[in-house]
Design a protein around this motif. Structure first.
Motif, PDB file in Angstrom:
ATOM      1  N   GLN A  78       0.842  -1.185   0.000  1.00 29.07           N
ATOM      2  CA  GLN A  78       0.000   0.000   0.000  1.00 29.07           C
ATOM      3  C   GLN A  78       0.879   1.236   0.000  1.00 29.07           C
ATOM      4  OE1 GLN A  78      -3.428  -0.084   2.609  1.00 29.07           O
ATOM      5  NE2 GLN A  78      -3.190  -2.273   2.987  1.00 29.07           N
ATOM      6  N   ARG A  79       0.514   2.182  -0.842  1.00 28.44           N
ATOM      7  CA  ARG A  79       1.266   3.425  -0.954  1.00 28.44           C
ATOM      8  C   ARG A  79       0.285   4.595  -0.915  1.00 28.44           C
ATOM      9  NH1 ARG A  79       6.417   3.060  -3.283  1.00 28.44           N
ATOM     10  NH2 ARG A  79       6.136   5.162  -4.118  1.00 28.44           N
ATOM     11  N   SER A 126      -3.084   0.359  -3.766  1.00 36.88           N
ATOM     12  CA  SER A 126      -2.872  -0.929  -3.092  1.00 36.88           C
ATOM     13  C   SER A 126      -2.815  -2.016  -4.154  1.00 36.88           C
ATOM     14  CB  SER A 126      -3.989  -1.219  -2.083  1.00 36.88           C
ATOM     15  OG  SER A 126      -5.246  -1.328  -2.731  1.00 36.88           O
ATOM     16  N   ARG A 127      -2.034  -3.049  -3.873  1.00 41.50           N
ATOM     17  CA  ARG A 127      -1.866  -4.127  -4.857  1.00 41.50           C
ATOM     18  C   ARG A 127      -1.555  -5.432  -4.128  1.00 41.50           C
ATOM     19  NH1 ARG A 127      -1.491  -3.703 -10.089  1.00 41.50           N
ATOM     20  NH2 ARG A 127      -1.254  -1.441  -9.867  1.00 41.50           N
ATOM     21  N   VAL A 173      -9.804  -3.331  -9.078  1.00 42.28           N
ATOM     22  CA  VAL A 173      -9.906  -4.671  -9.662  1.00 42.28           C
ATOM     23  C   VAL A 173     -10.061  -5.660  -8.512  1.00 42.28           C
ATOM     24  CG1 VAL A 173      -8.815  -6.399 -11.135  1.00 42.28           C
ATOM     25  CG2 VAL A 173      -8.439  -3.959 -11.588  1.00 42.28           C
ATOM     26  N   MET A 174     -11.120  -6.465  -8.563  1.00 40.73           N
ATOM     27  CA  MET A 174     -11.428  -7.372  -7.458  1.00 40.73           C
ATOM     28  C   MET A 174     -11.776  -8.752  -7.996  1.00 40.73           C
ATOM     29  SD  MET A 174     -14.440  -6.933  -4.602  1.00 40.73           S
ATOM     30  CE  MET A 174     -15.742  -7.179  -5.821  1.00 40.73           C
ATOM     31  N   PRO A 190      -8.665  -8.616  -3.259  1.00 41.86           N
ATOM     32  CA  PRO A 190      -8.577  -7.240  -3.759  1.00 41.86           C
ATOM     33  C   PRO A 190      -7.304  -7.066  -4.582  1.00 41.86           C
ATOM     34  CG  PRO A 190      -7.967  -7.311  -1.440  1.00 41.86           C
ATOM     35  CD  PRO A 190      -8.384  -8.712  -1.814  1.00 41.86           C
ATOM     36  N   VAL A 191      -7.401  -7.319  -5.873  1.00 43.12           N
ATOM     37  CA  VAL A 191      -6.216  -7.392  -6.729  1.00 43.12           C
ATOM     38  C   VAL A 191      -5.464  -6.062  -6.751  1.00 43.12           C
ATOM     39  CG1 VAL A 191      -5.381  -7.844  -9.066  1.00 43.12           C
ATOM     40  CG2 VAL A 191      -7.288  -9.175  -8.134  1.00 43.12           C
ATOM     41  N   SER A 192      -6.173  -4.975  -7.010  1.00 43.81           N
ATOM     42  CA  SER A 192      -5.506  -3.671  -7.054  1.00 43.81           C
ATOM     43  C   SER A 192      -6.552  -2.562  -6.925  1.00 43.81           C
ATOM     44  CB  SER A 192      -4.712  -3.486  -8.353  1.00 43.81           C
ATOM     45  OG  SER A 192      -5.580  -3.491  -9.474  1.00 43.81           O
ATOM     46  N   ARG A 193      -6.057  -1.406  -6.497  1.00 40.43           N
ATOM     47  CA  ARG A 193      -6.920  -0.225  -6.402  1.00 40.43           C
ATOM     48  C   ARG A 193      -6.053   1.015  -6.476  1.00 40.43           C
ATOM     49  NH1 ARG A 193      -9.643   3.188  -2.486  1.00 40.43           N
ATOM     50  NH2 ARG A 193     -11.863   3.456  -2.991  1.00 40.43           N
TER      51      ARG A 193
END
Length: 299
Positions: free
Chosen positions: A51-52, A289-290, A259-260, A267-270
């Motif tokens: 997470q960034r 987040s990834r 992307v879920m 939770p693949v990415s956001r």
């Protein structure tokens, strides 16, 4: 009919003269494919995520940039007819203007785990033992140091409120339903901006599906609304009212993608970038987040 005329009709029937009328074609309405999104979290697995976050404040010609990085590990276990999500931080780092800085927040995050009680359908129920964060503050900050800002931030009620809003903004209204391309759902979210709160309605629009290393996933585009339209759908109005009808920040905008994976929830990415004017300053907050891995739980 003379033979020649009959033959000519047979020949012309291959074109247009003696052809039977074409059957009437009825337009077939386009049916958009739908996917069923159920909440089936990975059991006996450790989900690692990076997470960034970045915050840029521009005012009077000056620019302040702050960044934070986290690595988290999440575990789902059956509990009370639903699920217990335990998330711990294994790495934390902060920087200001490109220079790494040390703070008590990192120590606090490394000392406790968030424990979310979720219903069987993925609905947020409560935060379990939220007082663990306050205890982590007491353990991290030495005597003589003013810990009041940290204590307020990690107070049980404040922590539960933020965790609930974050879960709802990411996943509320998505589970246990069929989603089709173009379908929209809404959730209210907030971000701290100095002494103020930036509030907005997050609109999530289904763009389709995508293959990922974690299985088939639904893809959502994200944008912000700074007001509830007069002709707003009931679902949008309900989301705003259930959040307490907060005053939305004028001029706030955002864009992003989520992307879920839905066969087995991951939770693949956001990615989401929010921009808002606050007291004469231009705030830009980016959150990413990834998923980094889904490994079998060590026994």
């Amino acid at each position: 009919m003379r033979p020649g005329l009959l033959l000519s009709c047979l020949v012309l029937s291959l074109t247009s003269a003696c052809r039977k009328p074409s059957p009437l074609r009825v337009p077939v309405p386009e049916v958009k494919p739908r996917v069923r999104v159920s909440f089936q979290p990975p059991v006996d697995r450790v989900l690692t995520e990076s997470q960034r976050g970045a915050r840029v404040v521009e005012q009077g010609g000056s620019v302040l940039r702050e960044e934070a990085e986290l690595t988290t590990e999440s575990r789902f276990t059956p509990n009370e007819g639903g699920w217990l999500l335990t998330q711990s931080v294994t790495h934390a780092k902060q920087s200001r203007a490109g220079v790494e800085v040390e703070g008590w927040v990192d120590d606090v995050l490394l000392r406790f785990a968030l424990r979310l009680q979720l219903a069987a359908d993925g609905t947020f129920v409560k935060l379990v033992s939220p007082e663990a964060a306050a205890e982590a503050v007491r353990q991290s900050v030495p005597s003589g140091v003013d810990a009041k800002p940290l204590a307020r931030f990690f107070a049980p009620e404040a922590l539960e409120g933020r965790t609930r809003r974050e879960w709802e903004a990411k996943f509320g209204g998505l589970f246990q339903r069929h989603l089709s391309e173009g379908q929209r759902t809404w959730a209210v979210d907030t971000l701290p901006a100095g002494d103020k709160q930036v509030a907005y309605v997050l609109e999530r629009t289904v763009q389709g599906t995508r293959d990922t290393e974690y299985g088939d996933a639904v893809v959502l585009s994200l944008r912000c609304l700074d007001a509830v339209p007069q002709d707003a759908p009931d679902e949008l109005t309900d989301a705003w009212e259930e959040a307490g009808r907060p005053e939305l920040t004028p001029g706030v905008t955002c864009q992003g993608e989520q992307v879920m994976a839905y066969g087995r929830f991951v939770p693949v990415s956001r990615e989401l970038t929010v921009k808002a004017p606050v007291d004469g300053a231009a705030w830009t907050v980016t959150m990413e987040s990834r998923a980094q891995g889904l490994q079998e739980e060590a026994r």
